[in-house]
Design a protein around this motif. Structure first.
Motif, mmCIF file in Angstrom:
data_model
loop_
_atom_site.group_PDB
_atom_site.id
_atom_site.type_symbol
_atom_site.label_atom_id
_atom_site.label_comp_id
_atom_site.label_asym_id
_atom_site.label_seq_id
_atom_site.Cartn_x
_atom_site.Cartn_y
_atom_site.Cartn_z
ATOM 1 N N GLN A 1 0.834 -1.211 0.000
ATOM 2 C CA GLN A 1 0.000 0.000 0.000
ATOM 3 C C GLN A 1 0.861 1.250 0.000
ATOM 4 O O GLN A 1 0.603 2.200 -0.747
ATOM 5 N N ARG A 2 1.923 1.250 0.810
ATOM 6 C CA ARG A 2 2.804 2.424 0.866
ATOM 7 C C ARG A 2 3.503 2.643 -0.474
ATOM 8 O O ARG A 2 3.584 3.754 -0.968
ATOM 9 N N LEU A 3 4.001 1.552 -1.080
ATOM 10 C CA LEU A 3 4.655 1.685 -2.381
ATOM 11 C C LEU A 3 3.670 2.195 -3.422
ATOM 12 O O LEU A 3 3.992 3.101 -4.194
ATOM 13 N N ASP A 4 2.467 1.614 -3.439
ATOM 14 C CA ASP A 4 1.451 2.062 -4.397
ATOM 15 C C ASP A 4 1.156 3.553 -4.228
ATOM 16 O O ASP A 4 1.044 4.286 -5.209
ATOM 17 N N ASP A 5 1.060 4.015 -2.981
ATOM 18 C CA ASP A 5 0.785 5.432 -2.708
ATOM 19 C C ASP A 5 1.925 6.320 -3.201
ATOM 20 O O ASP A 5 1.694 7.349 -3.843
ATOM 21 N N VAL A 6 3.161 5.915 -2.902
ATOM 22 C CA VAL A 6 4.326 6.709 -3.313
ATOM 23 C C VAL A 6 4.432 6.750 -4.829
ATOM 24 O O VAL A 6 4.685 7.805 -5.417
#
Length: 162
Positions: A26-31
């Motif tokens: 989720q964090r990678l997708d957001d970044v």
């Protein structure tokens, strides 16, 4: 240890041990979504030190200059999988004359030398290379680890029975 021969050994390191695969995804997708026009290599320092970020794409098998918005599901999964288990290939031990110890640690002024207990936090004990002591490689550090470990263990056991 002169003469030791190792076959290649691969260990893995979890760069984000406190974060689940789902949270990291989720964090990678957001970044990536927030930085769509930027190159992957420019956003990786948000996840790791810059020096590692510069070589990380090659380790993960992803183009370092790919635009964040262009990374497909397979590439994102490769990035996550590598962050959670980056391979470390070991081929042989380094020569003995390159052997080193860790430096730094808890200041000995903050430890009671008769018990190895912290002077700051009661019930917290230190031993070995957790302490800020240095010596030549060659058994001295093992001796301090054994001696301080034994003393810390005995002292902790005495406290737990009081």
């Amino acid at each position: 240890a002169a003469g030791i021969q190792l076959n290649e050994v691969t260990a893995t390191i979890d760069l984000k041990p406190a974060v689940s695969v789902e949270q990291l995804t989720q964090r990678l997708d957001d970044v990536l979504a927030d930085n769509g026009r930027k190159q992957l290599i420019t956003v990786l320092p948000q996840f790791m030190p810059l020096s590692l970020a510069q070589v990380f794409p090659a380790i993960a098998g992803v183009a370092p200059h790919a635009q964040c918005s262009q990374l497909n599901r397979h590439q994102r999964q490769a990035i996550i999988a590598t962050m959670k288990a980056i391979p470390l290939h070991l081929f042989a031990p380094r020569p003995f004359d390159e052997a080193v110890i860790t430096r730094g640690g808890v200041a000995v002024s903050q430890v009671d030398p008769s018990t190895m207990q912290s002077k700051v936090i009661r019930g917290l004990f230190f031993a070995g290379e957790l302490l800020d002591v240095d010596a030549l490689t060659g058994g001295y550090n093992l001796q301090i680890a054994f001696s301080t470990g034994a003393l810390a263990g005995r002292s902790a056991a005495r406290i737990s029975t009081l």
